[in-house]
Design a protein around this motif. Sequence first.
Motif, PDB file in Angstrom:
ATOM      1  N   PRO A   1      -7.040  16.405  -1.305  1.00 39.74           N
ATOM      2  CA  PRO A   1      -7.876  15.621  -2.234  1.00 39.74           C
ATOM      3  C   PRO A   1      -7.072  14.651  -3.100  1.00 39.74           C
ATOM      4  CG  PRO A   1      -8.571  17.915  -2.222  1.00 39.74           C
ATOM      5  CD  PRO A   1      -7.285  17.856  -1.445  1.00 39.74           C
ATOM      6  N   VAL A   2      -5.950  15.122  -3.663  1.00 37.62           N
ATOM      7  CA  VAL A   2      -5.122  14.249  -4.491  1.00 37.62           C
ATOM      8  C   VAL A   2      -4.476  13.166  -3.637  1.00 37.62           C
ATOM      9  CG1 VAL A   2      -3.130  14.176  -6.044  1.00 37.62           C
ATOM     10  CG2 VAL A   2      -4.706  16.107  -6.130  1.00 37.62           C
ATOM     11  N   TRP A   3      -4.059  13.527  -2.446  1.00 34.78           N
ATOM     12  CA  TRP A   3      -3.434  12.559  -1.546  1.00 34.78           C
ATOM     13  C   TRP A   3      -4.435  11.481  -1.153  1.00 34.78           C
ATOM     14  CZ3 TRP A   3       0.522  14.861   2.384  1.00 34.78           C
ATOM     15  CH2 TRP A   3       1.461  13.871   2.727  1.00 34.78           C
ATOM     16  N   LEU A   4      -5.660  11.897  -0.869  1.00 36.88           N
ATOM     17  CA  LEU A   4      -6.688  10.928  -0.494  1.00 36.88           C
ATOM     18  C   LEU A   4      -6.975   9.959  -1.630  1.00 36.88           C
ATOM     19  CD1 LEU A   4      -8.646  10.049   1.708  1.00 36.88           C
ATOM     20  CD2 LEU A   4     -10.325  11.628   0.758  1.00 36.88           C
ATOM     21  N   SER A   5      -6.793  10.404  -2.871  1.00 33.82           N
ATOM     22  CA  SER A   5      -6.954   9.503  -4.002  1.00 33.82           C
ATOM     23  C   SER A   5      -5.979   8.335  -3.907  1.00 33.82           C
ATOM     24  CB  SER A   5      -6.742  10.266  -5.309  1.00 33.82           C
ATOM     25  OG  SER A   5      -6.810   9.400  -6.415  1.00 33.82           O
ATOM     26  N   GLY A   6      -4.758   8.598  -3.464  1.00 36.14           N
ATOM     27  CA  GLY A   6      -3.782   7.524  -3.261  1.00 36.14           C
ATOM     28  C   GLY A   6      -4.191   6.586  -2.140  1.00 36.14           C
ATOM     29  N   VAL A   7      -4.744   7.154  -1.067  1.00 34.80           N
ATOM     30  CA  VAL A   7      -5.235   6.316   0.035  1.00 34.80           C
ATOM     31  C   VAL A   7      -6.371   5.426  -0.445  1.00 34.80           C
ATOM     32  CG1 VAL A   7      -6.288   6.369   2.325  1.00 34.80           C
ATOM     33  CG2 VAL A   7      -4.506   8.016   1.756  1.00 34.80           C
ATOM     34  N   ARG A   8      -7.249   5.984  -1.292  1.00 34.05           N
ATOM     35  CA  ARG A   8      -8.354   5.188  -1.846  1.00 34.05           C
ATOM     36  C   ARG A   8      -7.826   4.031  -2.691  1.00 34.05           C
ATOM     37  NH1 ARG A   8     -10.472   5.732  -6.772  1.00 34.05           N
ATOM     38  NH2 ARG A   8      -9.604   7.819  -7.022  1.00 34.05           N
ATOM     39  N   GLN A   9      -6.848   4.312  -3.546  1.00 26.78           N
ATOM     40  CA  GLN A   9      -6.266   3.256  -4.364  1.00 26.78           C
ATOM     41  C   GLN A   9      -5.625   2.181  -3.490  1.00 26.78           C
ATOM     42  OE1 GLN A   9      -3.600   5.151  -7.183  1.00 26.78           O
ATOM     43  NE2 GLN A   9      -5.095   6.741  -7.602  1.00 26.78           N
ATOM     44  N   ALA A  10      -4.946   2.609  -2.424  1.00 29.28           N
ATOM     45  CA  ALA A  10      -4.305   1.651  -1.519  1.00 29.28           C
ATOM     46  C   ALA A  10      -5.344   0.790  -0.808  1.00 29.28           C
ATOM     47  CB  ALA A  10      -3.447   2.401  -0.502  1.00 29.28           C
ATOM     48  N   ALA A  11      -6.458   1.396  -0.386  1.00 31.81           N
ATOM     49  CA  ALA A  11      -7.492   0.645   0.324  1.00 31.81           C
ATOM     50  C   ALA A  11      -8.118  -0.421  -0.563  1.00 31.81           C
ATOM     51  CB  ALA A  11      -8.562   1.608   0.839  1.00 31.81           C
ATOM     52  N   VAL A  12      -8.423  -0.051  -1.811  1.00 26.33           N
ATOM     53  CA  VAL A  12      -9.003  -1.032  -2.735  1.00 26.33           C
ATOM     54  C   VAL A  12      -8.002  -2.146  -3.025  1.00 26.33           C
ATOM     55  CG1 VAL A  12      -9.916  -1.350  -5.068  1.00 26.33           C
ATOM     56  CG2 VAL A  12     -10.539   0.680  -3.759  1.00 26.33           C
ATOM     57  N   LEU A  13      -6.746  -1.798  -3.188  1.00 27.54           N
ATOM     58  CA  LEU A  13      -5.696  -2.801  -3.417  1.00 27.54           C
ATOM     59  C   LEU A  13      -5.611  -3.769  -2.248  1.00 27.54           C
ATOM     60  CD1 LEU A  13      -3.138  -3.770  -5.041  1.00 27.54           C
ATOM     61  CD2 LEU A  13      -1.852  -2.124  -3.679  1.00 27.54           C
TER      62      LEU A  13
ATOM     63  N   ALA B   1       0.809  -1.222   0.000  1.00 25.13           N
ATOM     64  CA  ALA B   1       0.000   0.000   0.000  1.00 25.13           C
ATOM     65  C   ALA B   1       0.840   1.270   0.000  1.00 25.13           C
ATOM     66  CB  ALA B   1      -0.923   0.003   1.215  1.00 25.13           C
ATOM     67  N   LEU B   2       2.156   1.145   0.159  1.00 22.27           N
ATOM     68  CA  LEU B   2       2.992   2.340   0.254  1.00 22.27           C
ATOM     69  C   LEU B   2       3.050   3.131  -1.049  1.00 22.27           C
ATOM     70  CD1 LEU B   2       6.078   1.260   2.411  1.00 22.27           C
ATOM     71  CD2 LEU B   2       4.344   2.977   2.962  1.00 22.27           C
ATOM     72  N   LEU B   3       3.130   2.444  -2.190  1.00 28.31           N
ATOM     73  CA  LEU B   3       3.350   3.146  -3.454  1.00 28.31           C
ATOM     74  C   LEU B   3       2.276   4.189  -3.775  1.00 28.31           C
ATOM     75  CD1 LEU B   3       4.991   3.600  -5.991  1.00 28.31           C
ATOM     76  CD2 LEU B   3       3.729   1.727  -7.071  1.00 28.31           C
ATOM     77  N   PRO B   4       0.976   3.840  -3.787  1.00 29.67           N
ATOM     78  CA  PRO B   4      -0.007   4.883  -4.113  1.00 29.67           C
ATOM     79  C   PRO B   4      -0.028   6.030  -3.112  1.00 29.67           C
ATOM     80  CG  PRO B   4      -1.089   2.848  -3.400  1.00 29.67           C
ATOM     81  CD  PRO B   4       0.346   2.519  -3.603  1.00 29.67           C
ATOM     82  N   ILE B   5       0.198   5.739  -1.833  1.00 27.94           N
ATOM     83  CA  ILE B   5       0.206   6.813  -0.833  1.00 27.94           C
ATOM     84  C   ILE B   5       1.413   7.720  -1.027  1.00 27.94           C
ATOM     85  CG2 ILE B   5       0.376   7.292   1.637  1.00 27.94           C
ATOM     86  CD1 ILE B   5      -1.225   4.743   2.131  1.00 27.94           C
ATOM     87  N   LEU B   6       2.569   7.122  -1.261  1.00 28.37           N
ATOM     88  CA  LEU B   6       3.781   7.907  -1.486  1.00 28.37           C
ATOM     89  C   LEU B   6       3.684   8.722  -2.777  1.00 28.37           C
ATOM     90  CD1 LEU B   6       6.649   5.437  -0.501  1.00 28.37           C
ATOM     91  CD2 LEU B   6       6.275   7.689   0.464  1.00 28.37           C
ATOM     92  N   ARG B   7       3.312   8.068  -3.860  1.00 30.53           N
ATOM     93  CA  ARG B   7       3.286   8.730  -5.162  1.00 30.53           C
ATOM     94  C   ARG B   7       2.300   9.898  -5.181  1.00 30.53           C
ATOM     95  NH1 ARG B   7       1.716   4.493  -8.867  1.00 30.53           N
ATOM     96  NH2 ARG B   7      -0.353   4.924  -8.018  1.00 30.53           N
ATOM     97  N   ASN B   8       1.088   9.649  -4.703  1.00 25.80           N
ATOM     98  CA  ASN B   8       0.098  10.724  -4.707  1.00 25.80           C
ATOM     99  C   ASN B   8       0.459  11.830  -3.731  1.00 25.80           C
ATOM    100  OD1 ASN B   8      -1.332   8.657  -6.211  1.00 25.80           O
ATOM    101  ND2 ASN B   8      -3.156   9.892  -5.857  1.00 25.80           N
ATOM    102  N   GLY B   9       1.105  11.462  -2.614  1.00 23.47           N
ATOM    103  CA  GLY B   9       1.527  12.485  -1.661  1.00 23.47           C
ATOM    104  C   GLY B   9       2.566  13.417  -2.253  1.00 23.47           C
ATOM    105  N   VAL B  10       3.556  12.843  -2.912  1.00 21.82           N
ATOM    106  CA  VAL B  10       4.604  13.662  -3.541  1.00 21.82           C
ATOM    107  C   VAL B  10       4.011  14.540  -4.636  1.00 21.82           C
ATOM    108  CG1 VAL B  10       6.710  13.576  -4.922  1.00 21.82           C
ATOM    109  CG2 VAL B  10       6.464  12.062  -2.948  1.00 21.82           C
ATOM    110  N   VAL B  11       3.176  13.950  -5.496  1.00 17.88           N
ATOM    111  CA  VAL B  11       2.560  14.715  -6.584  1.00 17.88           C
ATOM    112  C   VAL B  11       1.662  15.821  -6.028  1.00 17.88           C
ATOM    113  CG1 VAL B  11       0.915  14.572  -8.493  1.00 17.88           C
ATOM    114  CG2 VAL B  11       2.694  12.839  -8.246  1.00 17.88           C
ATOM    115  N   ALA B  12       0.899  15.507  -4.986  1.00 20.61           N
ATOM    116  CA  ALA B  12      -0.030  16.492  -4.424  1.00 20.61           C
ATOM    117  C   ALA B  12       0.712  17.674  -3.813  1.00 20.61           C
ATOM    118  CB  ALA B  12      -0.915  15.819  -3.381  1.00 20.61           C
ATOM    119  N   LEU B  13       1.748  17.410  -3.043  1.00 19.86           N
ATOM    120  CA  LEU B  13       2.495  18.494  -2.401  1.00 19.86           C
ATOM    121  C   LEU B  13       3.247  19.332  -3.425  1.00 19.86           C
ATOM    122  CD1 LEU B  13       3.824  16.600   0.750  1.00 19.86           C
ATOM    123  CD2 LEU B  13       2.094  18.401   0.695  1.00 19.86           C
TER     124      LEU B  13
END
Length: 372
Positions: free
Chosen positions: A295-307, A251-263
């Motif tokens: 909002p963008v960061w939460l998108s990564g959390v959503r992807q991680a949760a579904v995964l 689950a780290l990848l979507p959270i990390l990637r979206n966090g970096v992109v969002a910030l």
Amino acid sequence: MLQVLALAALPMLAGALLPWVLLRPNRLAPGEYLRLPPALLALMVMLALLPLLAARLFPRLTWAAAGLAVVAVFWVLGLQTRSALVGQAEFARASAAAGVWLSGLGALVAVYGAGLLLVGRQRVLAWAWLPAVLALVGTGHLSGWSVLIEARNEGPRWVQELAQHLRLVGTALGLSTLIGVPLAVWAAGRERVAVAVLGLANAIQTLPSLALLGLLIAPLSALSNAFPALRAAGISGIGVAPALTAMTLYALLPILRNGVVALRGVPAGTVDAARGMGMTGRQIFWRVQVPLALPVWLSGVRQAAVLLVGVASVAALIGAGGLGTYIFKGLQSAAADLILLGAVPAALLAIGVDAALRGLEVWLGRRFGRVG
């Protein structure tokens, strides 16, 4: 929209002509395929064409025609399964055959097509069929369907496995968020760190989930043997510990990637304006960057949760429990009903988690002026 409804009618018509029920003397034995009697066959053919006719003649009632088709699939399934079990032994099973699945698929496509005619809050009408289907289940009309028979037989055990599945997903998502959020903040302003962190997370993501679970067995077994306290705490090569470790890493990848992109995506002009107002670096981060990036960061959390919902199913192979227990038990015994007992709730759970987090994501996007 008419093209969608026409496309929906094709699998419904094919489903009406195909076998509807598979009757078996027990869960494992081969069985006999049963088709619809002429009256019900004519009914399903009419309902297959009804949404398309409604769209041409009464567009405002298309949603009702499509919903009626969905309810009819379950109603006919209940009739046919209960009828097939009359005079059969207690262990007999009546399963849904190809006709049910094709008809159900076509009916749901028709619901989607009918939803295209609805606007705004009217879209809730596209779900009007769901209470009717739940009523069929609650009244026992579908009591002859083999999947519900297996669900009744499992009873409290199924509830325990569902709760374990939720615990695994929730714990892994929490751990990956606790690890991924600080790493994303650290990497957002440092290119080399971002390349290294995202590269490592991406490399972990490329490993098949089953392979990663297998790779963790040896080191965790060695640790539990070397440190008895870990073994006493329940950490070993199989069970919850390797499952949570693998799920957290996945689950780290979507959270990390979206966090970096969002910030990094926060407008520089907004940050400069905040600095010009006299805000400190800490205030800029918490009051400007985080709300805009959320909002963008939460998108990564959503992807991680579904995964994680899917990976948790695989974790049952190493004794972690969850809905995957029924999937693999059904595969081992060639019992499709047990597979559905685990797979369908897992799929619905993934859809529900995705819808809930997507709604939160859209709400935050509207509140802070960005949609992830």
